[in-house]
Design a protein around this motif. Structure first.
Motif, PDB file in Angstrom:
ATOM      1  N   TYR A  77       0.826  -1.209   0.000  1.00  0.00           N
ATOM      2  CA  TYR A  77       0.000   0.000   0.000  1.00  0.00           C
ATOM      3  C   TYR A  77       0.862   1.261   0.000  1.00  0.00           C
ATOM      4  CZ  TYR A  77      -3.591   3.362   1.387  1.00  0.00           C
ATOM      5  OH  TYR A  77      -4.431   4.443   1.426  1.00  0.00           O
ATOM      6  N   SER A  78       1.993   1.201   0.726  1.00  0.00           N
ATOM      7  CA  SER A  78       2.878   2.369   0.829  1.00  0.00           C
ATOM      8  C   SER A  78       4.242   2.118   0.210  1.00  0.00           C
ATOM      9  CB  SER A  78       3.046   2.769   2.309  1.00  0.00           C
ATOM     10  OG  SER A  78       1.799   3.113   2.873  1.00  0.00           O
ATOM     11  N   GLN A 112       6.718   0.243   4.993  1.00  0.00           N
ATOM     12  CA  GLN A 112       6.213   1.570   5.348  1.00  0.00           C
ATOM     13  C   GLN A 112       4.679   1.548   5.408  1.00  0.00           C
ATOM     14  OE1 GLN A 112       8.289   4.082   6.143  1.00  0.00           O
ATOM     15  NE2 GLN A 112      10.040   2.751   5.709  1.00  0.00           N
ATOM     16  N   GLU A 113       4.099   0.397   5.734  1.00  0.00           N
ATOM     17  CA  GLU A 113       2.645   0.262   5.725  1.00  0.00           C
ATOM     18  C   GLU A 113       2.009   1.016   6.894  1.00  0.00           C
ATOM     19  OE1 GLU A 113       1.214  -1.775   2.795  1.00  0.00           O
ATOM     20  OE2 GLU A 113       3.118  -0.732   2.586  1.00  0.00           O
ATOM     21  N   THR A 114       0.722   1.248   6.793  1.00  0.00           N
ATOM     22  CA  THR A 114       0.000   2.086   7.739  1.00  0.00           C
ATOM     23  C   THR A 114      -0.018   1.481   9.142  1.00  0.00           C
ATOM     24  OG1 THR A 114      -1.440   2.795   5.923  1.00  0.00           O
ATOM     25  CG2 THR A 114      -2.177   3.281   8.170  1.00  0.00           C
TER      26      THR A 114
END
Length: 210
Positions: free
Chosen positions: A102-103, A127-129
């Motif tokens: 996602y990131s 670096q995911e949420t």
């Protein structure tokens, strides 16, 4: 007679020389300890995905660099470690990347037998949420353990998907992209092992890259 400004410049130069010398000395004294800690950390990561206490310095030395952006997620070579039982390879430990998180990139390590059974996997960097995608971390949830013992084959890719896509793995509430990317990367790592039997005979070449 030395002008005051020249005295100040000389003093600053002497201080700089002393500081550089001290930094060099500290670096020489701490470098072996840092290298030792880095080695211990790497072995700890490998032992997280392999049968207990099978990772060793010999495993780190038995390493090949493989370039396959399609299956390993990066244009640059990735490291693959070979765990041996005598002369036979019992597992490969693949460093791989899910490029479609996602990131951004999600770096993983995947242990898989030569027959394609996943022994374990861990996320190395992402670096995911926080609170959503970071459940791929073992310290956040046990989700990553759901791949353990699952077989990879050329004809079961459909099963290597999250349940929302018709597969067998759970997704996270409010975050499907992250687990989807990780599952796909683990499958691809296993597929690379199955499709590259010459991995067993390639000369070790990781060297200073590790």
């Amino acid at each position: 007679m030395i002008l005051p400004i020249s005295k100040n410049a000389l003093l600053l130069a002497l201080v700089a020389i002393v500081c550089v010398a001290l930094l060099g000395l500290v670096n020489q004294l701490t470098q072996p300890k840092i290298a030792e800690q880095q080695l211990a950390n790497k072995l700890a990561v490998l032992n997280n995905v392999l049968p207990e206490n099978t990772a060793s310095e010999s495993l780190l030395a038995d390493c090949v660099l493989v370039k396959n952006e399609t299956l390993l997620g990066r244009p640059s070579p990735q490291a693959i470690y070979r765990l041996r039982d005598g002369q036979q390879i019992s597992a490969y430990v693949v460093e791989t990347t899910a490029p479609d998180g996602y990131s951004g990139n999600i770096d993983l390590i995947v242990a898989v037998t030569p027959e394609g059974t996943v022994l374990g996997s861990r996320v190395l960097n992402h670096q995911e949420t926080p609170g959503l995608g970071d459940k791929i971390e073992r310290r956040r949830s046990a989700w990553i353990d759901s791949v353990k013992g699952v077989q990879v084959s050329a004809d079961n890719q459909a099963a290597w998907a999250v349940k929302k896509d018709g597969g067998q793995f759970d997704q996270f509430t409010g975050a499907t992209i992250t687990p989807r990317a990780v599952v796909n990367a683990i499958y691809n790592a296993g597929l690379l092992v199955l499709q590259t039997p010459e991995l067993a005979s390639r000369p070790a070449n990781c060297g200073a890259n590790q």
